[in-house]
Design a protein around this motif. Structure first.
Motif, short mmCIF file in Angstrom:
data_model
loop_
_atom_site.label_atom_id
_atom_site.label_comp_id
_atom_site.label_asym_id
_atom_site.label_seq_id
_atom_site.Cartn_x
_atom_site.Cartn_y
_atom_site.Cartn_z
N SER A 1 -5.61 4.18 23.74
CA SER A 1 -5.13 3.26 24.78
C SER A 1 -3.67 2.90 24.54
O SER A 1 -2.91 2.75 25.50
N THR A 2 -3.27 2.79 23.26
CA THR A 2 -1.87 2.50 22.95
C THR A 2 -0.98 3.58 23.50
O THR A 2 0.05 3.32 24.12
N LEU A 3 -1.41 4.86 23.30
CA LEU A 3 -0.64 5.97 23.80
C LEU A 3 -0.54 5.92 25.32
O LEU A 3 0.54 6.07 25.91
N LEU A 4 -1.67 5.64 25.95
CA LEU A 4 -1.69 5.60 27.43
C LEU A 4 -0.79 4.48 27.94
O LEU A 4 -0.06 4.65 28.92
N ASN A 5 -0.86 3.32 27.28
CA ASN A 5 -0.02 2.18 27.72
C ASN A 5 1.46 2.52 27.60
O ASN A 5 2.26 2.16 28.46
N ILE A 6 1.83 3.23 26.52
CA ILE A 6 3.24 3.57 26.34
C ILE A 6 3.67 4.60 27.38
O ILE A 6 4.76 4.51 27.96
N LEU A 7 2.79 5.56 27.62
CA LEU A 7 3.11 6.57 28.63
C LEU A 7 3.30 5.92 30.00
O LEU A 7 4.12 6.35 30.80
N GLY A 8 2.53 4.85 30.25
CA GLY A 8 2.61 4.19 31.55
C GLY A 8 3.67 3.10 31.62
O GLY A 8 3.81 2.42 32.62
N GLY A 9 4.43 2.94 30.53
CA GLY A 9 5.49 1.95 30.54
C GLY A 9 5.00 0.52 30.41
O GLY A 9 5.75 -0.43 30.64
N LEU A 10 3.72 0.38 30.06
CA LEU A 10 3.20 -0.98 29.87
C LEU A 10 3.53 -1.53 28.50
O LEU A 10 3.43 -2.73 28.26
N ASP A 11 3.88 -0.65 27.59
CA ASP A 11 4.19 -1.07 26.23
C ASP A 11 5.39 -0.25 25.78
O ASP A 11 5.68 0.83 26.33
N ARG A 12 6.08 -0.75 24.77
CA ARG A 12 7.25 -0.04 24.28
C ARG A 12 6.97 0.50 22.88
O ARG A 12 6.37 -0.21 22.07
N PRO A 13 7.42 1.73 22.57
CA PRO A 13 7.20 2.26 21.22
C PRO A 13 8.11 1.58 20.23
O PRO A 13 9.17 1.06 20.60
N THR A 14 7.68 1.56 19.00
CA THR A 14 8.53 1.03 17.92
C THR A 14 9.69 1.99 17.67
O THR A 14 10.81 1.59 17.41
N LEU B 1 10.10 10.52 31.24
CA LEU B 1 9.31 10.66 32.46
C LEU B 1 10.22 11.24 33.53
O LEU B 1 11.25 10.64 33.89
N ASP B 2 9.84 12.42 34.00
CA ASP B 2 10.66 13.09 35.02
C ASP B 2 12.12 13.16 34.60
O ASP B 2 13.03 12.92 35.40
N GLY B 3 12.34 13.43 33.33
CA GLY B 3 13.70 13.56 32.83
C GLY B 3 14.38 12.25 32.48
O GLY B 3 15.53 12.25 32.05
N HIS B 4 13.72 11.10 32.69
CA HIS B 4 14.35 9.81 32.39
C HIS B 4 13.72 9.18 31.16
O HIS B 4 12.49 9.11 31.05
N ASP B 5 14.59 8.70 30.27
CA ASP B 5 14.11 8.03 29.06
C ASP B 5 13.68 6.61 29.42
O ASP B 5 14.50 5.79 29.83
N LEU B 6 12.39 6.34 29.25
CA LEU B 6 11.86 5.02 29.65
C LEU B 6 12.44 3.87 28.83
O LEU B 6 12.46 2.73 29.28
N SER B 7 12.92 4.17 27.63
CA SER B 7 13.45 3.07 26.80
C SER B 7 14.75 2.51 27.37
O SER B 7 15.17 1.42 27.00
N ALA B 8 15.34 3.24 28.29
CA ALA B 8 16.59 2.75 28.89
C ALA B 8 16.35 1.71 29.98
O ALA B 8 17.28 1.09 30.47
#
Lengths: 926, 235
Positions: free
Chosen positions: B53-66, B72-79
Motif C-alpha cells: 500500500s505504501t508503494l501504491l500511495n507513493i505512485l498515486g502521489g498520496l505520499d512522498r518517498p523519503t 509519471l508521464d515524464g514528470h518527476d512528482l517530487s517537483a
C-alpha cells in the motif's frame, strides 16, 4: 496495574484529555460561577436588608438603676461588637414652648453622649447643633408647637416635682429613628412623634436621680407604653464578621445578643433589631437563588451537553480500544475499573479546572465593588462563603463525567466484540421524544401553566405594603416547559426543514461557493439530524445570552423607574424645616443643567375623617413639567370598568392618563386626586365631595376644607410611602396658612453626570446657608421594598454573555472538528480523488455558515420570546410593573458581533485542522 | 507480451520510504525500482507489512518517498506541491479503495460526478458522462440510490465508475475486492479488465488474492519493502 494504566491513558492522549477536560471545565465553571455569584449576591442582599437597621441591638436595663455607663464600655469590647453607647429614655408628660400656650402631648426624651451622633446614624440634625446644655427637638414637635432654634421649652416629667427648661439648640429629622423606640418586649415599636434629645451629662445632673426614684417606687402608677426611666445600651455589631448567608447571620446576631445579656445576667434584656431584616432577607435570598439559578442553569445544561458532545468525539476510538482489550482477554470488571479510574482522573481535573473558571468568571463579571470584598488574604474573608457551592459544583462535575464518559462504556461492554471493532456508522432509531411528540406536549404544558397563572391574577406581591416579595418555584414552571419544549421543537423543525430542502440548500450554496458548494449543501441537508443537534445547542445557548441581556436591561430600567418614582423626578431638594423661603426660592434652584423646578407642599398632620393622612399640594403646571408621570400611574376614575373594579376589589382598572387627571385637578381649584387604595377604603368615587382637615401651623388649628374628588391614581411621585391625597398647592396654602414648600423636585436633562454635578453644586451652594437634604435617583434607597429589586443582574448577565460567546464559539468549533474527525476517510478520499484544500474548506464553510446562520436567527428569536416571558412573569416584583421589554441595542449588537467573531475564529481553527489532514493516515485500514 | 507495452507511464528509481515510530525508524520501502507501461495490468502482492500500500500511495502521489524518484508521464512528482499533486490525481488518475469510500450522503450519480465537479466540468457534461459510466458498470437504474442502498458489489462498481470520471488513464486500486465475496470479486475483476481493455487503461492493483493477481500482465512481489520477485520492468 489499573491505576498506572489509567494514568497513562489520561496523560498519553493529550488531545483527548484536553478536549474532555476543557469541555467539562466549561460546564462546571459556569455552574460554579453562578453558584459563587449567588453566594456573593446573598451576602450583598443580607447587607442590603440590614443596611436600614440603624441600631443593631438595644439592651434595656431590667431595673431603673442599672449602671449603663459602665456596661457600655464592657459590651463594646466583646468580639463581634464594634460600638456600644449608653442611652437613657424617659417619657415627659408634656412639653410647652416658653411663652407658648399649647402644651404638646406626651413625648420622649433620650439622653445621649455626644459620641452617639457619630456612632449611630439615627438622628439627623436638620437645623442647629447638639449642645450639652440644650435640647434637640423632632421636626414634628417643632411644627406642632411652632418652635424654632433659640426658643426654650419646658418639660414636665412624672415623679419630678419641677419641670425643666431647656433652650432648643437644634431640630432633628427623625426619618431614620424608628429603632430608638424598640421596646424590651416583643411588642411592635411605638413611635413617638414628640422627641427631645439632651446631653447625658445634663440628664444625670438634673433628672436621673428623681426619675430613678420614681421608677423604682413600687407604688408608682404604670401607664402602658409610658416609660418613666429606661436605661439602655445601644449596640452596633461588626457587620464585616457576619456570615453572608442570612440564616447564619441571624444565628450570629442572636448569639451576640445573648452574649450581651450574659455579660450582665439579670440586669439587661436585649432586643435584636436585625432579626426582622434577616427574616426578610432569607426569603429574598431564596428567591434570588431561584431566579439566578433558573436564569443560569439552562446555560449550564447546554455547556454540559457540549462537554458530552466533546466526549463523544473520542468515544469511537475509546470503544475500539476497549474492544481490543477484550480481544486480548481483559475481563469486563478490569475494563470497568480502568474506565472508572480514568473517569475519576478526568472528573477531578475537569472539576478543579472548572472551579477555577468559576472564580475567574465571578471576578470578571461581578464588578469592582464585589471583588474588592473578595480578598482571600483579608482577615475578614469568609472562606465558608464558597465552600458549599464549590462542593456542589465539584460533585456536578463528577456526575457529568459519570454520565458522559463512564456510562457509555457499559453499552460498549454489552455489545459484541466484533461489533465494537467495526467502524461502520450505527443506524439509530428515532428518539423517544420525537415519536411521542414530547416537544408539543411540553409547549402545551407551558401554555396551560401560563394560562392558569394569569387566571389566578398572575404573580403579584403581597397585599401589605412593605412586605417582602418572594418567588416560588412554581412561577418558573412556564418558562421551564417553554424552554424544554422549544428546544425539542427547534431540533425537530430544523431537521425537517433541512431534510426537505436539499435542492434549495444546494442551490443556495452553489451561488456562494460554486459547484462544490452545491454538493456540500446537499450533503448538509442529508445529515440533518447531526446538523440540527449542533444548531439547537448553539441557538439555545445564544438565546439565553440574548434573553438575559434583554431581561437585564428591562430590569435595570425598572430599577431606574422605581427610583424615579420614589424621588419624584431627577432630584429632590428638601430644605430644613422652618427654613425661611423667599418667594423666588424656586428661581434660586434654577442652576445650569436644570430644566424645571416645582415646589411641593406637604401636610403630614392632615385628617381624613379621624385618621391622620399626609396631603400634598402641587402646582399642576410646573409639576407636570418636572415630575415623573407615566400614564400607567393613573386610572380612568369615570370608566365603568374602574368602578366595577373598585366595587369588586379587583385591580382591573381602566387605564387613565396623567394629562386627564392633572387637567381635572388644575381645572378644579378645590379638587383632590386620590389613590385607588384610599378611594376604595373611604368609598370615594370621582365627583364625590371629600372633607379634609388641614393643619394650620399659624393657628395650630385644623381647618375644614371641602374638596371634590377629580381623579384617581395607583402611584403618585411625591413620596412612595404616603402620597394618597393630592390637592392644588395654592388651595392648600390658603387653607393651611403656610407658604413654605416642603421640598422641591428638580428635572434635568437626565444624564447621570448632570444629576451628579447638580447634586454637588446644590450641596455646595447651601452648605453654610441652610441644612438641606438632596436625593437623586442614584442615592435613594428603597427601604420598604424587596431587595429582589436591587439585584446585581448585571454581573450575572456579564457572566452569561461571556459564556454565551465562549460556548457558542466552542460549540461550533467542537462540532466542526467532530465533523472532520468523523469524516476523515471521506476527506481523505476527496483528496485522493483530486480535491484541493480550497475544495475541502468550502465544505467546512458551508456547514459553518449553515449552522452559524441558523443558530443566530433562531437564537435571537427564541431569546426575545424567552425574555418576554420572563418579563411577563417577573415584572411585577417592581413597584411599577414592567410590561414591555427594554431593548439594549448596543449590548445585543456587541453580543452578536462577539458571537460572530467567535464563530469565525472557530472556523479558522478547524480550517487549519483540515490543512494538516494526512491522506494516507485517513485512508489507512485499521 | 513484451512488445505490447511500448510507453512507460510510471517509473521509479531507488524508491525508499521510512517512517519514524517513536525513536526508531521503520523502512517501509527499501529501494524499489519499477517501470509500468501504458495499458499494463500490474498486480502488487506481498505479505502484511511488505510495503504494498505504501508503494501504491507513493505512485498515486498520496505520499512522498523519503528518497528516490517517481516519474509519471515524464514528470518527476517530487517537483510538485500538494495542490499540484491533487490536480494531477484529478486529471490523470482514478482511485479504487478497498472499502469503496463512497460519500455516504451522495447518490451513486453524485459520487461519480464528484471528480468531474472538482475539475469544473459543466453540469450538462457531468450528467452525460455519469450516465455513460453508470451504463458502463451496469447500474443505470441505481443512479439516485445512496450507497447504503447498494450492495457491496454495486458500491464497488460505483467506485470504479468514479475512478473513470475525468477520463483517467491510470487506475490505482488498493485491494478492490478485499471486502467482497469470491463471486462478486470475480465479477469486479472481469469488469475492471474489460474496462482496461476498452479504454486502454493502465491498471495497478494491490492484492493479496492470487486468483485476482493471476489476471494481471505482471506480478510484483514485495517482502519487507523490497521487490523479491517479478521484474520491475515490463516483460
Amino acid at each position: 496495574m489499573i491505576l498506572p494504566y489509567a494514568w497513562k491513558l489520561v496523560t498519553r492522549n493529550p488531545r483527548r484529555t484536553f478536549t474532555y477536560l476543557f469541555g467539562l471545565a466549561l460546564a462546571v465553571g459556569l455552574f460554579a460561577g453562578i453558584l459563587f455569584f449567588v453566594d456573593v449576591t446573598a451576602r450583598q442582599m443580607t447587607a442590603t436588608a440590614i443596611a436600614p437597621v440603624k441600631i443593631d441591638i438595644i439592651a434595656h436595663g431590667t431595673k431603673p438603676d442599672v449602671n449603663i455607663t459602665d456596661a457600655a464600655p464592657t459590651i463594646s469590647m466583646q468580639r463581634g461588637v464594634s460600638a456600644a453607647e449608653p442611652v437613657y429614655a424617659a417619657d415627659f408628660q408634656s412639653a410647652v414652648k416658653t411663652n407658648g400656650a399649647h402644651p404638646s402631648p406626651a413625648g420622649r426624651m433620650f439622653a445621649i453622649q455626644p459620641s452617639y451622633l457619630q456612632t449611630f446614624d439615627v438622628l439627623q440634625i436638620s437645623e442647629g447643633k447638639f449642645d450639652s446644655s440644650g435640647a434637640l427637638i423632632s421636626e414634628a414637635m417643632a411644627i406642632s408647637q411652632n418652635i424654632k432654634v433659640g426658643d426654650s421649652i419646658q418639660l414636665t416629667f412624672g415623679g419630678v416635682n419641677n419641670p425643666v427648661t431647656l433652650p432648643v439648640t437644634g431640630i432633628l429629622n427623625m426619618d431614620n429613628a424608628d429603632a430608638l423606640f424598640a421596646t424590651a418586649t416583643e411588642a411592635e415599636n411605638a413611635i413617638v412623634s414628640d422627641v427631645v434629645i439632651v446631653d447625658q451629662g445634663w440628664f444625670r445632673a438634673n433628672l436621673l436621680q428623681p426619675l430613678t426614684t420614681a421608677a423604682s417606687d413600687p407604688n408608682a402608677t404604670v401607664i402602658p407604653g409610658f416609660i418613666l426611666l429606661d436605661p439602655q445600651v445601644h449596640v452596633r455589631i461588626n457587620r464585616d464578621l457576619l456570615p453572608g448567608d442570612p440564616t447564619l447571620a441571624a444565628l450570629h446576631a442572636e448569639s451576640l445578643r445573648r452574649g450581651v445579656e450574659r455579660l450582665f445576667p439579670g440586669q439587661l434584656k436585649s432586643s435584636d433589631n436585625l432579626s426582622g431584616a434577616f427574616k426578610a432577607a432569607k426569603g429574598d435570598v431564596l428567591s434570588a437563588k431561584i431566579l439566578f439559578i433558573f436564569l443560569g442553569l439552562p446555560g449550564v445544561a447546554l455547556a454540559a451537553y457540549l462537554s458530552k458532545f466533546a466526549a463523544e468525539l473520542f468515544a469511537e476510538s475509546q470503544r475500539r480500544e476497549i474492544s481490543l482489550l477484550r480481544t486480548r482477554g481483559a475481563t469486563p470488571a478490569q475494563i470497568t475499573s480502568i474506565v472508572a479510574v480514568t473517569s475519576v482522573f478526568l472528573a477531578i481535573g475537569g472539576s478543579l479546572l472548572g472551579l477555577l473558571f468559576g472564580i475567574l468568571a465571578l471576578y470578571a463579571s461581578a464588578g469592582a465593588q464585589v471583588t474588592a470584598a473578595l480578598n482571600p488574604f483579608a482577615s475578614t474573608f469568609d472562606w465558608n462563603l464558597f465552600t458549599n457551592s464549590a462542593g456542589i459544583a465539584f460533585l456536578a462535575g463528577l456526575v457529568l463525567t459519570f454520565l458522559a464518559a463512564f456510562l457509555p462504556t457499559f453499552g460498549a461492554l454489552r455489545r459484541e466484540i466484533t461489533q465494537e471493532r467495526r467502524t461502520v456508522r450505527r443506524v439509530e432509531a428515532e428518539p423517544f421524544w420525537k415519536r411521542s411528540y414530547l416537544d408539543f406536549i411540553l409547549i402545551g404544558f407551558a401554555i396551560i401553566s401560563l394560562y392558569i397563572t394569569q387566571l389566578n391574577g398572575g404573580f403579584k406581591p403581597s397585599g401589605n405594603e412593605g412586605a417582602a416579595i418572594t418567588l416560588s418555584l412554581y412561577i418558573f414552571l412556564t418558562p421551564f416547559f417553554a424552554w424544554t419544549g422549544l428546544t425539542l421543537l427547534v431540533l425537530r423543525l430544523v431537521e425537517k426543514g433541512l431534510s426537505a430542502s436539499s435542492n434549495q440548500i444546494g442551490g443556495f450554496f452553489r451561488r456562494l461557493f460554486g459547484e462544490i458548494g452545491e454538493v456540500a449543501g446537499k450533503s448538509l441537508a442529508r445529515r440533518a439530524a447531526r446538523i440540527s443537534a449542533a444548531v439547537t445547542i448553539i441557538a439555545l445557548t445564544l438565546s439565553f445570552g440574548v434573553s438575559l441581556a434583554l431581561f437585564q436591561k428591562t430590569y435595570t430600567n425598572e430599577k431606574q423607574l422605581d427610583a424615579q418614582y420614589v424621588v419624584g423626578s431627577d432630584l429632590r431638594f428638601t430644605p430644613a424645616l422652618n427654613t425661611p423661603q423667599n418667594a423666588d426660592f424656586t428661581t434660586q434652584l434654577q442652576l445650569p443643567g436644570v430644566v424645571s423646578v416645582t415646589g411641593v407642599a406637604r401636610d403630614p398632620l392632615a385628617l381624613v375623617g379621624s385618621e391622620k393622612n399626609t396631603v400634598y399640594g402641587i402646582d399642576v403646571v410646573s409639576f407636570s413639567k418636572t415630575a415623573y408621570l407615566p400614564d400607567s400611574f393613573f386610572v380612568d376614575g369615570n370608566a365603568p370598568q374602574t368602578i366595577d373594579a373598585m366595587t369588586n376589589r379587583t385591580t382591573n382598572y381602566a387605564p387613565g392618563s396623567a394629562k386627564q387627571v392633572l387637567d381635572a385637578l388644575a381645572n378644579t381649584p378645590n379638587g383632590v386626586i386620590i389613590s385607588v387604595e384610599q378611594a376604595e377604603k373611604y368609598n370615594i368615587r370621582v365627583g364625590d365631595p371629600v372633607l379634609l382637615r388641614l393643619y394650620n401651623r399659624s393657628t395650630n388649628q385644623y381647618t375644614d376644607v371641602q374638596t371634590q374628588a377629580v381623579g384617581l391614581f395607583i402611584y403618585f411621585p411625591t413620596s412612595a410611602q404616603d402620597s394618597d391625597f393630592i390637592i392644588n398647592r395654592d388651595f392648600m396654602v390658603k387653607s393651611s396658612g403656610y407658604e413654605a414648600m416642603n421640598y422641591f423636585l428638580i428635572k434635568t436633562d437626565g444624564k447621570p453626570q448632570t444629576i451628579a454635578s447638580l447634586t454637588s453644586d446644590l450641596t455646595a451652594q447651601y452648605k453654610n446657608v441652610m441644612p438641606v437634604r438632596i436625593q437623586n435617583i442614584d442615592t435613594v434607597v428603597k427601604t420598604e421594598s424587596s431587595s429582589l429589586t436591587s439585584l446585581n443582574l448585571g454581573g450575572l448577565g456579564a457572566m452569561e454573555r461571556l459564556y454565551t460567546i465562549v460556548v457558542v464559539s466552542m460549540g461550533l468549533a467542537i462540532f466542526l472538528l467532530a465533523m472532520i474527525n468523523e469524516r476523515q476517510r471521506e476527506f481523505g478520499a476527496m483528496r485522493a480523488l483530486g480535491a484541493n484544500l480550497n475544495h475541502l474548506r468550502r465544505f467546512l464553510f458551508t456547514e459553518a455558515l449553515a449552522i452559524g446562520g441558523l443558530s443566530l436567527v433562531i437564537g435571537v428569536g427564541v431569546g426575545i420570546l424567552l425574555a418576554r416571558l420572563l418579563v411577563l412573569l417577573l415584572g411585577v416584583i417592581f413597584t411599577i410593573p414592567a410590561h414591555t421589554l427594554s431593548w439594549d441595542w448596543l449590548g445585543l449588537t456587541t453580543l452578536a458581533a462577539f458571537v460572530v467573531a467567535g464563530m469565525i475564529l472557530s472556523v479558522g481553527i478547524t480550517a487549519r485542522r483540515l490543512s494538516t489532514l494526512k491522506v494516507v493516515e485517513a485512508l489507512r485500514e485499521l | 507480451m513484451s512488445n505490447l507495452f511500448p510507453d512507460t507511464v510510471l517509473h521509479t528509481s531507488a524508491l525508499r520510504r521510512e517512517y519514524a515510530v517513536g525513536r526508531e525508524s521503520v523502512v517501509a520501502l527499501g529501494g524499489v525500482d519499477i517501470s509500468i507501461q501504458k495499458g499494463e495490468f500490474v498486480a502488487i502482492m506481498g505479505p502484511s507489512g511488505s510495503g504494498k500500500s505504501t508503494l501504491l500511495n507513493i505512485l498515486g502521489g498520496l505520499d512522498r518517498p523519503t528518497s528516490g524518484k517517481v516519474i509519471l508521464d515524464g514528470h518527476d512528482l517530487s517537483a510538485y506541491n500538494e495542490e499540484e499533486l491533487a490536480a494531477i490525481r484529478r486529471q490523470k488518475m482514478g482511485f479504487i479503495f478497498q472499502r469503496h469510500d463512497l460519500f455516504p450522503v451522495l447518490t451513486a450519480r453524485e459520487n461519480i460526478e464528484f471528480p468531474m465537479l472538482l475539475n469544473d466540468t459543466s453540469l450538462e457534461e457531468r450528467r452525460k458522462q455519469s450516465t455513460q459510466l453508470l451504463n458502463l458498470v451496469g447500474l443505470a437504474e441505481k443512479a439516485d440510490s445512496l450507497p447504503e442502498e447498494l450492495s457491496g458489489g454495486q458500491q464497488q462498481r460505483v467506485g470504479i465508475a468514479r475512478a473513470l470520471a475525468n477520463a483517467a488513464s491510470l487506475l490505482l486500486a488498493d485491494e478492490p475486492t478485499g471486502n467482497l465475496d469470491s463471486a462478486t470479486s470475480e465479477d469486479i475483476i472481469d469488469s475492471l479488465i474489460a474496462l482496461k481493455q476498452s479504454h486502454n487503461l493502465t491498471l495497478i492493483m494491490v492484492t493479496h488474492d492470487s486468483e485476482v493477481a493471476a489476471h494481471a500482465d505482471r506480478i510484483l512481489q514485495l517482502k519487507d519493502g523490497h521487490l523479491i520477485a517479478g521484474n520491475g520492468s515490463a516483460k
